[in-house]
Design a protein around this motif. Structure first.
Motif, short mmCIF file in Angstrom:
data_model
loop_
_atom_site.label_atom_id
_atom_site.label_comp_id
_atom_site.label_asym_id
_atom_site.label_seq_id
_atom_site.Cartn_x
_atom_site.Cartn_y
_atom_site.Cartn_z
N THR A 1 -1.71 6.13 0.60
CA THR A 1 -2.10 4.71 0.69
C THR A 1 -0.86 3.82 0.54
O THR A 1 -0.77 2.77 1.17
N ASN B 1 0.41 0.97 3.28
CA ASN B 1 0.80 -0.41 2.95
C ASN B 1 2.18 -0.72 3.52
O ASN B 1 2.42 -1.81 4.03
N ARG C 1 3.26 -3.63 6.26
CA ARG C 1 4.34 -4.60 6.00
C ARG C 1 5.42 -4.50 7.09
O ARG C 1 5.97 -5.51 7.52
N GLY D 1 2.99 1.38 -10.50
CA GLY D 1 2.46 2.00 -9.28
C GLY D 1 3.14 1.34 -8.09
O GLY D 1 2.49 0.90 -7.15
N ALA D 2 4.47 1.27 -8.16
CA ALA D 2 5.25 0.46 -7.21
C ALA D 2 5.09 0.93 -5.77
O ALA D 2 5.16 0.14 -4.83
N GLY D 3 4.84 2.22 -5.58
CA GLY D 3 4.74 2.74 -4.21
C GLY D 3 5.99 2.36 -3.44
O GLY D 3 7.12 2.45 -3.94
N ASP E 1 6.01 4.63 -11.62
CA ASP E 1 5.09 5.19 -10.61
C ASP E 1 4.87 6.67 -10.87
O ASP E 1 5.58 7.31 -11.66
N THR F 1 5.41 10.04 -5.80
CA THR F 1 5.70 8.88 -4.94
C THR F 1 7.11 8.37 -5.22
O THR F 1 7.88 8.04 -4.31
N THR G 1 5.58 8.26 -14.35
CA THR G 1 4.46 8.52 -15.26
C THR G 1 3.18 8.75 -14.45
O THR G 1 3.09 8.31 -13.30
N ASP G 2 2.23 9.42 -15.05
CA ASP G 2 0.89 9.50 -14.47
C ASP G 2 -0.02 8.71 -15.39
O ASP G 2 -0.28 9.12 -16.52
N PHE G 3 -0.51 7.55 -14.91
CA PHE G 3 -1.34 6.68 -15.77
C PHE G 3 -2.58 7.39 -16.30
O PHE G 3 -3.07 7.08 -17.38
N GLU H 1 -0.15 -3.65 -8.30
CA GLU H 1 -0.80 -3.95 -7.02
C GLU H 1 -1.31 -2.67 -6.37
O GLU H 1 -0.55 -1.71 -6.20
N GLY H 2 -2.58 -2.68 -6.01
CA GLY H 2 -3.15 -1.57 -5.26
C GLY H 2 -3.31 -0.29 -6.06
O GLY H 2 -3.31 0.79 -5.49
C1 LIG Z 1 -2.01 1.93 -2.69
S1 LIG Z 1 -0.54 2.45 -3.43
C2 LIG Z 1 0.11 0.87 -3.92
C3 LIG Z 1 1.57 0.85 -3.86
C4 LIG Z 1 2.21 -0.53 -3.98
N1 LIG Z 1 1.99 -1.10 -5.26
C5 LIG Z 1 1.67 -1.42 -2.89
O1 LIG Z 1 0.89 -2.33 -3.18
O2 LIG Z 1 2.03 -1.19 -1.74
C6 LIG Z 1 -1.04 3.19 -4.96
C7 LIG Z 1 0.13 3.49 -5.88
O3 LIG Z 1 -0.42 3.93 -7.13
C8 LIG Z 1 0.28 5.06 -7.56
N2 LIG Z 1 -0.65 5.87 -8.35
C9 LIG Z 1 -1.88 6.31 -8.01
N3 LIG Z 1 -2.40 7.04 -9.01
C10 LIG Z 1 -1.48 7.05 -10.00
C11 LIG Z 1 -1.43 7.63 -11.30
N4 LIG Z 1 -2.44 8.36 -11.76
N5 LIG Z 1 -0.32 7.42 -12.06
C12 LIG Z 1 0.73 6.71 -11.59
N6 LIG Z 1 0.72 6.10 -10.36
C13 LIG Z 1 -0.36 6.29 -9.59
C14 LIG Z 1 0.72 5.78 -6.30
O4 LIG Z 1 1.84 6.62 -6.54
C15 LIG Z 1 1.05 4.59 -5.41
O5 LIG Z 1 2.38 4.20 -5.57
#
Ligand SMILES: C[S@@+](CC[C@H](N)C(=O)[O-])C[C@H]1O[C@@H](n2cnc3c(N)ncnc32)[C@H](O)[C@@H]1O
Length: 314
Positions: free
Chosen positions: A9, A13, A17, A103-105, A125, A129, A153-155, A180-181
């Motif tokens: 996902t 995004n 962009r 979760g910077a992606g 993040d 990713t 980290t894994d939230f 975000e997201g």
């Molecule tokens: C939809 S993307 C959003 C990325 C960015 N913030 C954006 O808006 O384009 C979701 C993000 O959440 C992170 N993510 C999802 N589950 C996660 C978890 N359990 N721990 C840490 N990050 C997580 C993913 O690695 C990804 O970067």
């Protein structure tokens, strides 16, 4: 997320962009010069197709048909969050601002927003990713900043404040946190724990986060486009798992130490940036962007919530 793979996902995004930056200079809403770097070959080809005459219209039509409203919602929310950051950084403070993307992606704000140049940037993040992002940025040259502090980290697993792992993070300096997201892919405990440590940052800090109306989880068929979206998200290993009732948001945040400043749904923020064209956009209406102020570090503030009016920042 699928084990060992960066977020799909996040990549979509980045695709939206990258495509936005290729629209005509009078119509595009922003340019993200780094976005295309993060795309795998098939998605890079989509960007290539959008460069040929007539290609962009075709690509946009296909994406908007397949996932109604998602592309335009992501583009407009990018603008809304950019503007909120820019407005916030206009405020003078004695200390240097810090910027934290949770979760910077493949978000590139520290690289592309002039207002963030003086801020100290952190990106938190999922390791899969983050590793992919860092590898893709390695050859980017001067357009990419090299002073980002990366914390993996894994939230859903580790619920301690990751910022404390970086000795350069100053707990007394104001911070803009952008989440975000992400909340819609986590479990309720992870959202709760993350919000609680976010509320311990310095007073005057701002949290900008997105969430989905929980009604879309309870009753997906009442929204346009959710059938295809749910199938794609399931294939990516990133199903929608968490949402909040917008009516409950002020109390939900107050219980966790925040004061809600603004809360906009996709129809509203699309109208803000696409103008009248937004009236024909359908889909993703359940997606929302909220802005909250850190009210009392780490303490519940329900009793004072009623005393504050909800303001709109833009
Ligand atoms: C939809 S993307 C959003 C990325 C960015 N913030 C954006 O808006 O384009 C979701 C993000 O959440 C992170 N993510 C999802 N589950 C996660 C978890 N359990 N721990 C840490 N990050 C997580 C993913 O690695 C990804 O970067």
């Amino acid at each position: 997320m699928q084990p060992g793979r960066s977020s799909r996902t996040a990549m979509y995004n980045a695709l939206f962009r990258a495509l936005e930056g290729q629209r005509g200079s009078h119509t595009r809403l922003f340019v993200d010069p780094l976005a295309a770097r993060f795309l795998t070959a098939p998605l890079a080809a989509v960007v290539g197709l959008a460069k040929v005459p007539g290609g962009a219209a075709l690509v946009h039509r296909y994406i908007d048909h397949r996932w109604p409203g998602v592309r335009t919602s992501v583009v407009a929310r990018t603008c809304l969050i950019d503007d909120t950051i820019n407005n916030t950084l206009d405020r003078r403070t004695a200390k240097r601002w810090q910027f934290v993307a949770l979760g910077a992606g493949f978000d590139t704000r520290p690289h592309r927003l002039t207002s963030l140049r003086q801020a100290l940037p952190f990106e938190v993040d999922h390791p899969d990713t983050q590793t992919a992002k860092r590898a893709r940025l390695a050859g980017a040259g001067a357009v990419a900043r090299t002073d980002i502090r990366y914390i993996a980290t894994d939230f859903n697993v580790d619920q301690r404040c990751p910022l404390l792992e970086d000795h350069e993070y100053d707990a007394t300096a104001p911070t803009i946190i952008v989440w975000e997201g992400v909340t819609n892919y986590l479990n309720a405990d992870a959202v709760d724990a993350t919000l609680r440590w976010c509320s311990t940052v310095a007073r005057g800090s701002i949290l900008i986060f997105t969430y989905i109306d929980r009604n879309v989880i309870d009753d997906p068929s009442s929204y346009v486009g959710t059938h295809n979206l749910a199938k794609s998200l399931a294939r990516s290993g990133e199903p929608l798992t968490f949402g909040i009732d917008p009516q409950q948001l002020p109390g939900f945040l107050a219980d966790r130490g925040f004061r809600l400043l603004s809360d906009r749904g996709a129809s509203d923020y699309r109208l803000l940036y696409y103008g009248d064209c937004a009236r024909n956009m359908r889909g993703h209406e359940f997606y929302r962007v909220a802005v909250a102020g850190v009210e009392r570090s780490g303490q519940s503030s329900r009793s004072t919530e009623a005393a504050h009016s909800i303001t709109t920042l833009s």
